[in-house]
Design a protein around this motif. Structure first.
Motif, PDB file in Angstrom:
ATOM      1  N   ALA A   1      -2.111  -0.179  -4.146  1.00  0.00           N
ATOM      2  CA  ALA A   1      -3.571  -0.172  -4.003  1.00  0.00           C
ATOM      3  C   ALA A   1      -4.131   0.913  -4.924  1.00  0.00           C
ATOM      4  O   ALA A   1      -4.807   1.849  -4.498  1.00  0.00           O
ATOM      5  CB  ALA A   1      -3.967   0.074  -2.551  1.00  0.00           C
TER       6      ALA A   1
ATOM      7  N   ALA B   1      -7.100  -2.747  -4.145  1.00  0.00           N
ATOM      8  CA  ALA B   1      -7.225  -2.477  -2.709  1.00  0.00           C
ATOM      9  C   ALA B   1      -8.027  -3.582  -2.024  1.00  0.00           C
ATOM     10  O   ALA B   1      -7.670  -4.035  -0.933  1.00  0.00           O
ATOM     11  CB  ALA B   1      -7.887  -1.118  -2.490  1.00  0.00           C
TER      12      ALA B   1
ATOM     13  N   ILE C   1       0.838  -1.206   0.000  1.00  0.00           N
ATOM     14  CA  ILE C   1       0.000   0.000   0.000  1.00  0.00           C
ATOM     15  C   ILE C   1       0.867   1.248   0.000  1.00  0.00           C
ATOM     16  O   ILE C   1       0.623   2.203  -0.741  1.00  0.00           O
ATOM     17  CB  ILE C   1      -0.945  -0.021   1.212  1.00  0.00           C
TER      18      ILE C   1
END
Length: 256
Positions: A117, A123, A112
């Motif tokens: 993401a 995500a 992330i």
């Protein structure tokens, strides 16, 4: 994210982070943090991992003179909430993850931070992977087999339960919608969703209650009826068991 805090003003209140349900994993790399969870108190040492759900009556902070280094993940979604709830019910809010599970969590956090993401699908994939890694490390999967996909009947029952949160819908009605006998439906639903139909409906009602208490000035009795409870006292008992405080106390803390 990743952080190393030294300022004693670092403090988070589990009832002052909005009304939407979500979860937190925060792993201590070095130093110490402090946690009050309901009436329990913990020292968060290196190697321990904090598991929390929001909203809830808890608070975590840095004590004066300490430092605290950690990485953290905030996630939401029904499956993630279910995994966190079940893991916390078995182990409590502070756990020690094995090396492989910890490595996976760190890699999800790093993904992330590196911008991977980049879309809702990516995500969601990371969030689901984190939830499954935690479940694999902490939950007795051999006792409850969870199927990869819902059957059409179970999907109909889930859709009905989600659409009629405010009604006093019962397991028999869900079984009828699914096209199974009540006994067979309960067994299939538990295998698919990881909890009984009655507990699933209660969870949906509690999520509706959190929203209603935070967004309206309805009396507690009216909120109970809106969430499918005919008895306001029973509603308050279930709410306190779920979130650690009464609906009235929750509303007061949320507004303050």
């Amino acid at each position: 994210g990743y952080d190393r805090v030294t300022d004693p003003s670092y403090i988070w209140d589990g009832l002052r982070r909005g009304d939407a349900p979500y979860v937190l994993l925060q792993h201590t790399i070095s130093g110490h943090g402090r946690l009050r969870h309901g009436k329990q108190r913990f020292v968060l040492e290196a190697g321990t991992t904090l598991l929390l759900r929001f909203p809830h009556d808890h608070r975590y902070w840095l004590a004066r003179g300490d430092t605290w280094e950690f990485f953290w993940l905030c996630l939401n979604g029904r499956e993630v909430l279910r995994i966190w709830r079940d893991a916390m019910a078995v182990h409590g809010p502070v756990v020690k993850l094995g090396g492989l599970a910890l490595e996976r969590m760190g890699s999800f956090c790093l993904s992330i931070l590196n911008g991977e993401a980049s879309s809702p699908a990516r995500a969601s994939s990371i969030a689901y992977g984190a939830a499954m890694s935690l479940a694999d490390a902490l939950l007795p999967w051999g006792e409850t087999q969870v199927t990869a996909t819902r059957s059409d009947g179970i999907a109909r029952a889930v859709s009905l339960a989600q659409a009629r949160t405010r009604d006093r819908i019962d397991v028999a009605s869900l079984a009828e919608a699914a096209g199974y006998s009540r006994h067979h439906f309960s067994r299939l639903f538990g295998a698919s969703e990881g909890l009984s139909p009655a507990r699933y409906v209660t969870r949906l009602r509690m999520e509706e209650a959190v929203s209603a208490l935070g967004a309206s000035s309805l009396p507690i009795k009216a909120v109970a009826e809106r969430c499918g409870f005919s008895d306001a006292n029973y509603f308050s008992k279930v709410f306190k068991r779920t979130y650690g405080m009464t609906p009235r106390a929750f509303r007061g803390r949320a507004r303050s």
